[in-house]
Design an enzyme around this catalytic site. Structure first.
Site, PDB file in Angstrom:
ATOM      1  N   SER A 176       0.824  -1.213   0.000  1.00  0.00           N
ATOM      2  CA  SER A 176       0.000   0.000   0.000  1.00  0.00           C
ATOM      3  C   SER A 176       0.861   1.267   0.000  1.00  0.00           C
ATOM      4  O   SER A 176       1.850   1.358   0.709  1.00  0.00           O
ATOM      5  CB  SER A 176      -0.887  -0.002   1.236  1.00  0.00           C
ATOM      6  OG  SER A 176      -1.627   1.192   1.287  1.00  0.00           O
ATOM      7  N   LYS A 201      -3.500   2.507  -2.167  1.00  0.00           N
ATOM      8  CA  LYS A 201      -3.139   3.493  -1.137  1.00  0.00           C
ATOM      9  C   LYS A 201      -4.167   3.533  -0.023  1.00  0.00           C
ATOM     10  O   LYS A 201      -5.335   3.228  -0.243  1.00  0.00           O
ATOM     11  CB  LYS A 201      -3.185   4.891  -1.773  1.00  0.00           C
ATOM     12  CG  LYS A 201      -1.940   5.363  -2.420  1.00  0.00           C
ATOM     13  CD  LYS A 201      -2.161   6.750  -3.026  1.00  0.00           C
ATOM     14  CE  LYS A 201      -2.270   7.822  -1.954  1.00  0.00           C
ATOM     15  NZ  LYS A 201      -1.091   7.923  -1.108  1.00  0.00           N
ATOM     16  N   ASN A 259       9.704   8.379   4.250  1.00  0.00           N
ATOM     17  CA  ASN A 259       8.582   9.079   3.642  1.00  0.00           C
ATOM     18  C   ASN A 259       7.667   9.623   4.724  1.00  0.00           C
ATOM     19  O   ASN A 259       7.509   9.030   5.784  1.00  0.00           O
ATOM     20  CB  ASN A 259       7.822   8.168   2.667  1.00  0.00           C
ATOM     21  CG  ASN A 259       6.706   7.388   3.341  1.00  0.00           C
ATOM     22  OD1 ASN A 259       5.613   7.917   3.565  1.00  0.00           O
ATOM     23  ND2 ASN A 259       6.979   6.146   3.694  1.00  0.00           N
ATOM     24  N   ALA A 260       7.088  10.770   4.422  1.00  0.00           N
ATOM     25  CA  ALA A 260       6.036  11.327   5.263  1.00  0.00           C
ATOM     26  C   ALA A 260       4.992  11.900   4.309  1.00  0.00           C
ATOM     27  O   ALA A 260       4.854  13.105   4.140  1.00  0.00           O
ATOM     28  CB  ALA A 260       6.583  12.404   6.190  1.00  0.00           C
ATOM     29  N   LEU A 263      -0.570  10.016   4.246  1.00  0.00           N
ATOM     30  CA  LEU A 263      -1.770   9.309   3.786  1.00  0.00           C
ATOM     31  C   LEU A 263      -2.665  10.168   2.893  1.00  0.00           C
ATOM     32  O   LEU A 263      -3.892  10.105   2.959  1.00  0.00           O
ATOM     33  CB  LEU A 263      -2.562   8.761   4.984  1.00  0.00           C
ATOM     34  CG  LEU A 263      -1.802   7.788   5.889  1.00  0.00           C
ATOM     35  CD1 LEU A 263      -2.700   7.312   7.033  1.00  0.00           C
ATOM     36  CD2 LEU A 263      -1.266   6.587   5.122  1.00  0.00           C
ATOM     37  N   CYS A 319      -2.123   4.759  12.249  1.00  0.00           N
ATOM     38  CA  CYS A 319      -2.568   6.158  12.291  1.00  0.00           C
ATOM     39  C   CYS A 319      -2.783   6.609  13.728  1.00  0.00           C
ATOM     40  O   CYS A 319      -3.187   5.823  14.574  1.00  0.00           O
ATOM     41  CB  CYS A 319      -3.901   6.309  11.581  1.00  0.00           C
ATOM     42  SG  CYS A 319      -3.910   5.623   9.959  1.00  0.00           S
ATOM     43  N   GLY A 321      11.440  -4.262   2.819  1.00  0.00           N
ATOM     44  CA  GLY A 321      12.732  -4.402   2.152  1.00  0.00           C
ATOM     45  C   GLY A 321      12.833  -5.547   1.174  1.00  0.00           C
ATOM     46  O   GLY A 321      13.936  -6.003   0.862  1.00  0.00           O
ATOM     47  N   THR A 348       8.929  -0.268  -1.556  1.00  0.00           N
ATOM     48  CA  THR A 348       9.952   0.629  -2.082  1.00  0.00           C
ATOM     49  C   THR A 348      10.597   0.132  -3.377  1.00  0.00           C
ATOM     50  O   THR A 348      10.972   0.941  -4.235  1.00  0.00           O
ATOM     51  CB  THR A 348      11.017   0.841  -0.985  1.00  0.00           C
ATOM     52  OG1 THR A 348      10.342   1.279   0.200  1.00  0.00           O
ATOM     53  CG2 THR A 348      12.043   1.869  -1.383  1.00  0.00           C
TER      54      THR A 348
END
Ligand SMILES: Cc1cc2nc3c(=O)[nH]c(=O)nc-3n(C[C@H](O)[C@H](O)[C@H](O)COP(=O)(O)OP(=O)(O)OC[C@H]3O[C@@H](n4cnc5c(N)ncnc54)[C@H](O)[C@@H]3O)c2cc1C
Ligand SMILES: Cc1cc2nc3c(=O)[nH]c(=O)nc-3n(C[C@H](O)[C@H](O)[C@H](O)COP(=O)(O)O)c2cc1C
Ligand code: FES
Lengths: 255, 304
Positions: free
Chosen positions: B23, B47, B71-72, B75, B132, B246, B268
């Site tokens: 996701s 997503k 990453n930030a 959402l 979250c 990974g 990734t």
């Protein structure tokens, strides 16, 4: 896609020109689009680096990129040799809309934002009446491709220290033009965001149609991760620079 | 030798192979459909979807670090209604099972979204992203307290008829406790790991690189942590496990399966190579042929 390094040239202290050939959809390239290049063959660098397409030779089937070696990825690219192969994705994103009718055009580039404007100028030159090209660099050391731009239009150079051309920022050179607000119908620009913002401010109240090419750190480069967004003026959902951009109508995006 | 059988059964959801994009790393599939047919995949995981549109964080949102990336994204997504109408309707034409990742700020938001996803009849499973912040608990993530997690899963399970996978956060003291809490809450499976929280500082600017300050670490560097967590979770639950963290090669995927995973997700690696998932599927097949493995069940959890 795998392309090969056909030529690599050092243009100035840290700026390099790479000519790439091998299978690639050269014919579909639009000025302002970019390629996303894998760094190395292993997993030391897991993110590709976006680099604009600066020139394309559709007959010889090759393209040129120009890069400034600023960190690990661009340094690795600057160390490639003729014959090395590169894993590139592209052409990615949406380029500069090319108008079909004549009209006075101003192209403004800053630093490493200059290369994609060369391809743009080449495509625009046969169409437009008057092509004014304004290129800004830090100093003489930083200048490149001035000779390539020279035949394409009326070229003005500005350097921050005045070592080449006019002294000062490109915006100062624009304001120095009499009736600059009325001089051009179209404006195309690529360079640091601070420069794009300053230019937008000069023209936003005028009738000039403008297109700017934006930069942001990218992960996927294809629109899947939402890493590279910029905000749009109408506060609708953010736009992805890699997919909806990197070129935007300057009235559409917040700079 | 017989052709290797890559099919796996995730709580009744049968996948033709165990590989799915993770996701947030594959959008809604459209971008990667230009590179290969999505039906090549075991499933597509979209997503995070929330009730209302989320704008996400300021940029920079991503940066490469040694061993992976941070990453930030925050959402960012267009919200339930648009996801269903504009994305799932399209994705459902691609002949591949769809798993919708669901996020929220309150239990009620998770329930509403999961129920709507089940009712839209376009998706095949729901994956709950419990990393979250919980608004009611002062922003502490749902996924770090076993009681909060179990309650959430129970509530969602009541309203969502689809297979429910709970995606665990690695930012906890005992992954086994969280896995058990999800199972007791009624989860049909668990997926792990989400990103580890990390940070990078630009020492010249004396500021964090990401606008959000901190972000999620993913990529090759987190794989040993992820394999260990799948292994520990597999020891204490009997529901199927989807492993990730990974995975870049078929060998990485096999490692997760040996640790107890039934299927895997690839995040990734899609950024490094858009063909990562199909390549990993081929490499798994090759490994099976080379090692005379006819079914993935033969190696699943073999180190437990
Ligand atoms: C659409 C687009 C077109 C570009 N065209 C050119 C070009 O023609 N020539 C050129 O020299 N540069 C160009 N850039 C900038 C170039 O991508 C960065 O300089 C490069 O990614 C830096 O990587 P590095 O490993 O050398 O630097 P590092 O600082 O080591 O990079 C670390 C991380 O930051 C990211 N990053 C750092 N700076 C930038 C940046 N400005 N933009 C995007 N990501 C960044 C890198 O991708 C990497 O993930 C372009 C950027 C974009 C978005
Ligand atoms: C850019 C990016 C966005 C992500 N978005 C989500 C998301 O929306 N929901 C979610 O549950 N996980 C999200 N994740 C976590 C991944 O799904 C995955 O759990 C994690 O990245 C570890 O796998 P990897 O190392 O293969 O990337 C995201 C990860 C990345 C890198
Ligand atoms: S870099 Fe992933 S959406 Fe633009």
């Amino acid at each position: 896609m795998r392309v090969n390094v056909a030529k690599i040239t050092n243009l100035s202290a840290d700026i390099w020109e790479l000519v790439l050939n091998g299978p690639f959809p050269y014919d579909s390239i639009q000025a302002g689009q970019f390629v996303n290049i894998r760094i190395g063959e292993n997993y030391d660098h897991i993110l590709r680096r976006p680099i604009s397409i600066a020139a394309v030779d559709r007959i010889k089937q090759r393209m040129t990129i120009v890069l400034r070696a600023v960190g690990a990825g661009t340094k690795w690219l600057s160390e490639r040799r003729v014959g090395d192969s590169l894993d590139v994705l592209g052409p990615l994103g949406h380029g500069f809309p090319i108008q079909s009718t004549a009209g006075a055009v101003l192209i403004v580039g800053g630093g490493i934002g200059v290369p994609p404007l060369y391809l743009l100028a080449k495509e625009l030159q046969p169409i437009v009446g008057q092509l004014d090209i304004l290129l800004g660099f830090r100093d003489q050391q930083d200048c490149f491709w001035l000779d390539k731009f020279a035949p394409l239009g009326n070229v003005t150079i500005a350097t921050e220290d005045g070592s080449v051309g006019k002294k000062g920022y490109v915006t100062e050179a624009i304001v120095a033009e009499p009736y600059y607000e009325k001089k051009w119908q179209y404006l195309y620009s690529c360079g640091p965001t601070s420069m794009l913002r300053a230019i937008k401010e000069l023209f936003v109240e005028t009738q000039v149609k403008g297109y700017v090419s934006l930069e942001e750190r990218m992960a996927c480069g294809v629109g899947a991760c939402y890493g590279c967004v910029c905000s749009s003026e109408n506060k609708q959902a953010a736009k992805r620079i890699c997919k909806e951009g990197p070129v935007f109508d300057w009235r559409e995006v917040t700079l | 030798m017989n052709k290797p059988d890559l099919t796996v059964d995730l709580a009744g959801l049968v996948l033709k192979n165990p590989v799915m994009p993770a996701s947030g790393c594959f959008g809604y599939g459209r971008e990667y459909a230009q590179y290969y047919a999505l039906e090549t995949l075991g499933a597509v995981v979209v997503k995070a979807t929330t009730l209302e549109p989320w704008l996400g964080n300021a940029t920079p949102r991503v940066t490469e670090v040694r061993g992976g990336m941070l990453n930030a994204i925050g959402l960012a997504n267009p919200g339930l209604q648009k996801v269903v109408q504009e994305e799932l309707v399209w994705l459902s034409t691609q002949n591949v099972p769809i798993i919708v990742n669901v996020a929220g700020r309150t239990e009620d938001e998770y329930c509403q979204v999961s129920e709507a996803i089940a009712n839209c009849e376009l998706a095949h499973a729901v994956e709950l992203n419990v990393s979250c912040p919980n608004v009611k608990c002062g922003g502490i993530s749902f996924g770090v307290d076993p009681h909060v997690l179990q309650d959430l899963v129970q509530m969602v399970k009541r309203v969502c008829a689809l297979p429910l996978f709970v995606k665990l956060s690695p930012n906890v003291t005992s992954i086994g406790d969280m896995a058990q809490a999800a199972e007791q809450g009624g989860a049909d499976g668990i997926s792990l790991i989400n990103t580890l929280i990390g940070m990078e500082i630009n020492i010249h600017r004396r500021k964090p690189v990401l606008a959000n300050g901190i972000g999620g670490l993913s990529g090759p560097g987190i794989k040993p942590v992820a394999v260990r967590m799948v292994y520990q979770a597999a020891k204490v639950v009997s529901i199927p496990i989807i492993g990730m963290g990974g995975i870049f090669t078929g060998a990485d995927a096999i490692e997760f399966m040996m640790a107890g995973a039934t299927a895997v997700m690839v995040g990734t690696a899609n950024f490094t190579d858009p063909y990562a998932c199909p390549t990993i599927i081929d490499q798994i097949k090759e490994f099976m042929v080379d090692n005379a493995i006819t079914s993935l069940a033969e190696i699943r959890g073999c180190v437990l």
